[in-house]
Design a protein around this motif. Structure first.
Motif, PDB file in Angstrom:
ATOM      1  N   ALA A  33      50.316  29.668  38.990  1.00 34.00           N
ATOM      2  CA  ALA A  33      49.773  30.622  39.955  1.00 34.00           C
ATOM      3  C   ALA A  33      49.527  29.960  41.312  1.00 34.00           C
ATOM      4  CB  ALA A  33      48.480  31.236  39.411  1.00 34.00           C
ATOM      5  N   LEU A  34      49.006  28.751  41.301  1.00 37.85           N
ATOM      6  CA  LEU A  34      48.753  28.048  42.556  1.00 37.85           C
ATOM      7  C   LEU A  34      50.051  27.714  43.277  1.00 37.85           C
ATOM      8  CD1 LEU A  34      45.844  25.628  41.534  1.00 37.85           C
ATOM      9  CD2 LEU A  34      45.703  27.596  43.063  1.00 37.85           C
ATOM     10  N   ALA A  35      51.081  27.351  42.507  1.00 39.52           N
ATOM     11  CA  ALA A  35      52.370  27.011  43.107  1.00 39.52           C
ATOM     12  C   ALA A  35      52.991  28.210  43.810  1.00 39.52           C
ATOM     13  CB  ALA A  35      53.317  26.473  42.040  1.00 39.52           C
ATOM     14  N   LEU A  36      52.762  29.390  43.262  1.00 40.43           N
ATOM     15  CA  LEU A  36      53.321  30.613  43.843  1.00 40.43           C
ATOM     16  C   LEU A  36      52.396  31.271  44.856  1.00 40.43           C
ATOM     17  CD1 LEU A  36      54.867  32.250  40.659  1.00 40.43           C
ATOM     18  CD2 LEU A  36      56.084  31.104  42.504  1.00 40.43           C
ATOM     19  N   GLY A  37      51.184  30.786  44.924  1.00 38.00           N
ATOM     20  CA  GLY A  37      50.226  31.403  45.829  1.00 38.00           C
ATOM     21  C   GLY A  37      49.730  32.744  45.352  1.00 38.00           C
ATOM     22  N   THR A  38      49.723  32.964  44.017  1.00 37.77           N
ATOM     23  CA  THR A  38      49.302  34.260  43.466  1.00 37.77           C
ATOM     24  C   THR A  38      48.051  34.130  42.608  1.00 37.77           C
ATOM     25  OG1 THR A  38      50.757  33.947  41.553  1.00 37.77           O
ATOM     26  CG2 THR A  38      51.660  35.103  43.446  1.00 37.77           C
ATOM     27  N   ASP A  39      47.247  33.133  42.863  1.00 41.77           N
ATOM     28  CA  ASP A  39      46.067  32.849  42.040  1.00 41.77           C
ATOM     29  C   ASP A  39      45.070  34.004  42.076  1.00 41.77           C
ATOM     30  OD1 ASP A  39      43.607  30.143  42.073  1.00 41.77           O
ATOM     31  OD2 ASP A  39      43.919  31.772  40.685  1.00 41.77           O
ATOM     32  N   HIS A  40      44.768  34.503  43.280  1.00 43.63           N
ATOM     33  CA  HIS A  40      43.822  35.610  43.481  1.00 43.63           C
ATOM     34  C   HIS A  40      42.423  35.291  42.947  1.00 43.63           C
ATOM     35  CE1 HIS A  40      46.957  38.103  45.037  1.00 43.63           C
ATOM     36  NE2 HIS A  40      47.632  38.082  43.920  1.00 43.63           N
ATOM     37  N   GLY A  41      42.104  34.005  42.743  1.00 42.11           N
ATOM     38  CA  GLY A  41      40.754  33.638  42.340  1.00 42.11           C
ATOM     39  C   GLY A  41      40.427  33.886  40.884  1.00 42.11           C
ATOM     40  N   MET A  42      41.405  34.263  40.069  1.00 40.44           N
ATOM     41  CA  MET A  42      41.110  34.496  38.654  1.00 40.44           C
ATOM     42  C   MET A  42      40.836  33.167  37.948  1.00 40.44           C
ATOM     43  SD  MET A  42      43.546  37.620  37.366  1.00 40.44           S
ATOM     44  CE  MET A  42      45.097  36.944  37.929  1.00 40.44           C
ATOM     45  N   PRO A  43      39.893  33.128  37.004  1.00 38.45           N
ATOM     46  CA  PRO A  43      39.526  31.868  36.342  1.00 38.45           C
ATOM     47  C   PRO A  43      40.601  31.394  35.373  1.00 38.45           C
ATOM     48  CG  PRO A  43      38.383  33.686  35.310  1.00 38.45           C
ATOM     49  CD  PRO A  43      39.092  34.254  36.509  1.00 38.45           C
ATOM     50  N   TYR A  44      40.833  30.084  35.324  1.00 37.00           N
ATOM     51  CA  TYR A  44      41.764  29.538  34.347  1.00 37.00           C
ATOM     52  C   TYR A  44      41.024  29.028  33.120  1.00 37.00           C
ATOM     53  CZ  TYR A  44      40.507  24.809  35.862  1.00 37.00           C
ATOM     54  OH  TYR A  44      39.823  23.651  36.151  1.00 37.00           O
ATOM     55  N   ASP A  45      39.718  28.859  33.230  1.00 39.47           N
ATOM     56  CA  ASP A  45      38.907  28.498  32.070  1.00 39.47           C
ATOM     57  C   ASP A  45      37.862  29.596  31.902  1.00 39.47           C
ATOM     58  OD1 ASP A  45      37.262  27.443  30.132  1.00 39.47           O
ATOM     59  OD2 ASP A  45      37.429  25.395  30.861  1.00 39.47           O
ATOM     60  N   ILE A  46      38.163  30.533  31.023  1.00 43.45           N
ATOM     61  CA  ILE A  46      37.328  31.723  30.891  1.00 43.45           C
ATOM     62  C   ILE A  46      35.933  31.381  30.380  1.00 43.45           C
ATOM     63  CG2 ILE A  46      37.155  33.985  29.767  1.00 43.45           C
ATOM     64  CD1 ILE A  46      40.208  34.020  29.695  1.00 43.45           C
ATOM     65  N   SER A  47      35.828  30.349  29.537  1.00 41.40           N
ATOM     66  CA  SER A  47      34.530  29.987  28.972  1.00 41.40           C
ATOM     67  C   SER A  47      33.577  29.457  30.034  1.00 41.40           C
ATOM     68  CB  SER A  47      34.708  28.945  27.861  1.00 41.40           C
ATOM     69  OG  SER A  47      35.292  27.757  28.376  1.00 41.40           O
ATOM     70  N   ILE A  48      34.113  28.900  31.117  1.00 44.17           N
ATOM     71  CA  ILE A  48      33.266  28.435  32.223  1.00 44.17           C
ATOM     72  C   ILE A  48      32.856  29.608  33.103  1.00 44.17           C
ATOM     73  CG2 ILE A  48      33.242  27.057  34.335  1.00 44.17           C
ATOM     74  CD1 ILE A  48      34.871  24.960  32.932  1.00 44.17           C
ATOM     75  N   LYS A  49      33.806  30.483  33.393  1.00 51.35           N
ATOM     76  CA  LYS A  49      33.510  31.645  34.236  1.00 51.35           C
ATOM     77  C   LYS A  49      32.524  32.575  33.550  1.00 51.35           C
ATOM     78  CE  LYS A  49      34.110  34.760  37.500  1.00 51.35           C
ATOM     79  NZ  LYS A  49      33.641  34.577  38.879  1.00 51.35           N
ATOM     80  N   TYR A  50      32.668  32.715  32.225  1.00 54.05           N
ATOM     81  CA  TYR A  50      31.796  33.598  31.447  1.00 54.05           C
ATOM     82  C   TYR A  50      31.160  32.777  30.323  1.00 54.05           C
ATOM     83  CZ  TYR A  50      34.499  37.213  33.870  1.00 54.05           C
ATOM     84  OH  TYR A  50      35.100  37.991  34.810  1.00 54.05           O
ATOM     85  N   PRO A  51      30.107  32.023  30.621  1.00 54.18           N
ATOM     86  CA  PRO A  51      29.538  31.077  29.645  1.00 54.18           C
ATOM     87  C   PRO A  51      28.986  31.729  28.380  1.00 54.18           C
ATOM     88  CG  PRO A  51      28.102  31.306  31.564  1.00 54.18           C
ATOM     89  CD  PRO A  51      29.385  31.972  31.904  1.00 54.18           C
ATOM     90  N   ASP A  52      28.636  33.001  28.415  1.00 55.63           N
ATOM     91  CA  ASP A  52      28.100  33.671  27.228  1.00 55.63           C
ATOM     92  C   ASP A  52      29.182  34.352  26.398  1.00 55.63           C
ATOM     93  OD1 ASP A  52      25.488  32.955  27.946  1.00 55.63           O
ATOM     94  OD2 ASP A  52      25.294  34.722  29.238  1.00 55.63           O
ATOM     95  N   ALA A  53      30.422  34.242  26.838  1.00 56.14           N
ATOM     96  CA  ALA A  53      31.496  34.975  26.175  1.00 56.14           C
ATOM     97  C   ALA A  53      31.813  34.400  24.802  1.00 56.14           C
ATOM     98  CB  ALA A  53      32.742  34.949  27.044  1.00 56.14           C
ATOM     99  N   PHE A  54      32.084  35.298  23.873  1.00 56.00           N
ATOM    100  CA  PHE A  54      32.548  34.918  22.543  1.00 56.00           C
ATOM    101  C   PHE A  54      34.032  35.240  22.382  1.00 56.00           C
ATOM    102  CE2 PHE A  54      33.408  35.580  18.053  1.00 56.00           C
ATOM    103  CZ  PHE A  54      32.774  34.501  17.457  1.00 56.00           C
ATOM    104  N   ALA A  55      34.476  36.338  22.987  1.00 58.82           N
ATOM    105  CA  ALA A  55      35.866  36.776  22.897  1.00 58.82           C
ATOM    106  C   ALA A  55      36.194  37.666  24.084  1.00 58.82           C
ATOM    107  CB  ALA A  55      36.107  37.523  21.590  1.00 58.82           C
ATOM    108  N   VAL A  56      37.473  37.969  24.232  1.00 60.54           N
ATOM    109  CA  VAL A  56      37.930  38.935  25.233  1.00 60.54           C
ATOM    110  C   VAL A  56      38.615  40.078  24.498  1.00 60.54           C
ATOM    111  CG1 VAL A  56      39.481  39.376  27.168  1.00 60.54           C
ATOM    112  CG2 VAL A  56      38.228  37.214  27.044  1.00 60.54           C
ATOM    113  N   ALA A  57      38.154  41.285  24.724  1.00 59.87           N
ATOM    114  CA  ALA A  57      38.811  42.456  24.160  1.00 59.87           C
ATOM    115  C   ALA A  57      39.938  42.876  25.093  1.00 59.87           C
ATOM    116  CB  ALA A  57      37.819  43.601  23.992  1.00 59.87           C
ATOM    117  N   MET A  58      41.170  42.798  24.585  1.00 61.80           N
ATOM    118  CA  MET A  58      42.331  43.202  25.360  1.00 61.80           C
ATOM    119  C   MET A  58      42.647  44.659  25.027  1.00 61.80           C
ATOM    120  SD  MET A  58      44.693  42.036  27.514  1.00 61.80           S
ATOM    121  CE  MET A  58      44.726  40.277  27.224  1.00 61.80           C
ATOM    122  N   LEU A  59      42.533  45.519  26.022  1.00 66.22           N
ATOM    123  CA  LEU A  59      42.762  46.953  25.845  1.00 66.22           C
ATOM    124  C   LEU A  59      44.144  47.294  26.388  1.00 66.22           C
ATOM    125  CD1 LEU A  59      39.318  48.056  27.335  1.00 66.22           C
ATOM    126  CD2 LEU A  59      39.821  47.572  24.927  1.00 66.22           C
TER     127      LEU A  59
END
Length: 326
Positions: A33-59
């Motif tokens: 994403a960084l190489a293409l310039g399309t990062d848009h600030g999304m986290p690459y380590d979800i557990s750090i961005k959301y420290p209380d997270a147990f899982a991600v529900a994909m809808l």
């Protein structure tokens, strides 16, 4: 149980499927994403961005394609509908006492890291039986739940964002694209797809995010984006094509949009992506290429929106004044 409640609630709201995914540190996605310039600030380590997270529900919101002759994109209609459905689901779950929150994460990369879906040469992910005609929404689950058993990932979360079957150690049951298939490569009007994958900076949708070029104006076939690669993808061949409703057709009537009446269309596809006269701007290109509504296009030279005025000037110069000079 939270899994059953989320699934039943999501299905009632129109989602086609729900997957409980493990958290992931998506290093390879981050590099890509960084190489293409399309990062848009999304986290690459979800557990750090959301420290209380147990899982991600994909809808997964699945939708039917329209006939290829239509200039209305079903994707943005589905995207707007899934967005509002996900907000309703979040509110319902919280009201029922579950600890959840909407998430802004790289959904496709997370799904692939969990063994869900396949990414094709066109950069789009397919999930059987919906093909690439899907919209993904994500919810962070902040309490224990059962993970979906998709395939044996061996807890491997760092994957190549552009990959081939032999590079992923048998994680997937099939290759991302049928062997030898070049359908999307041949169909792409921008030449953005090759055997090596998608050059996202050549993709029409990517270019539209930063501005419209003359090439895009001449080649754009649907409002707000491009459907070319999806129209020919064999993974979508099982899907039944639909016709847009009369209400949708009326909302996207070219003359109506040229006159600046975009309210109905914006309510259908979402207001965030249609600001500053975008639909009128695109209607100008379609009308000019059809050789229609010259008077309405000339009137757009007085639009309060700069991009509409620019499109009108281009259309008049390229399609109408040239005819007068012949």
């Amino acid at each position: 149980m939270i899994n059953d409640y989320i699934k039943s609630s999501a299905l009632e709201l129109g989602f086609a499927g729900v997957y409980m995914l493990r958290l992931a540190k998506l290093e390879d996605w981050r590099v890509h994403a960084l190489a293409l310039g399309t990062d848009h600030g999304m986290p690459y380590d979800i557990s750090i961005k959301y420290p209380d997270a147990f899982a991600v529900a994909m809808l997964v919101w699945a939708y039917s394609p329209f006939e290829t002759s239509e200039r209305i994109s079903p994707y943005y209609i589905a995207s707007n509908a899934s967005y509002h459905a996900a907000k309703k689901l979040e509110a319902s779950l919280k009201q029922s006492g579950f600890s959840v929150e909407r998430a802004f994460v790289p959904a496709r990369a997370l799904a692939l890291a969990n063994g869900l879906g396949h990414q094709g040469k066109n950069g789009l992910m397919s999930i059987a039986p919906y093909g690439t005609r899907i919209v993904l929404e994500t919810l962070i689950i902040n309490q224990p739940c059962e993970f979906s058993v998709i395939s044996d990932t061996n807890n491997i979360y760092n994957i190549n964002y552009i990959h081939k079957k032999e590079e992923i150690n048998g994680i997937y049951e099939e290759a991302a694209c049928p062997s030898g298939c070049t359908a999307c490569i041949n169909a792409c009007p921008m030449g953005a797809i090759s055997q090596n994958g998608l050059d996202v900076k050549r993709c029409m949708r990517y270019i539209m995010d930063s501005g419209y070029t003359d090439e895009v104006r001449k080649k754009q076939a649907t409002f707000l984006g491009c459907e070319a690669c999806q129209n020919v993808c064999p993974k979508n061949s099982r899907l039944t094509r639909q016709k847009p409703s009369e209400a949708i057709k009326r909302a996207f009537d070219i003359k109506r949009l040229l006159d600046g009446d975009t309210k109905a269309a914006r309510e259908i596809v979402g207001r965030n992506i249609t600001g500053n006269g975008r639909l009128t701007m695109e209607a100008i290109a379609f009308a000019a290429r059809d050789g229609m509504y010259e008077g309405e296009i000339r009137a757009c030279l007085n639009s309060p929106f700069e991009q509409v005025r620019q499109a009108a000037g281009w259309a008049i110069s390229e399609y109408f004044d040239k005819l007068l000079q012949r």
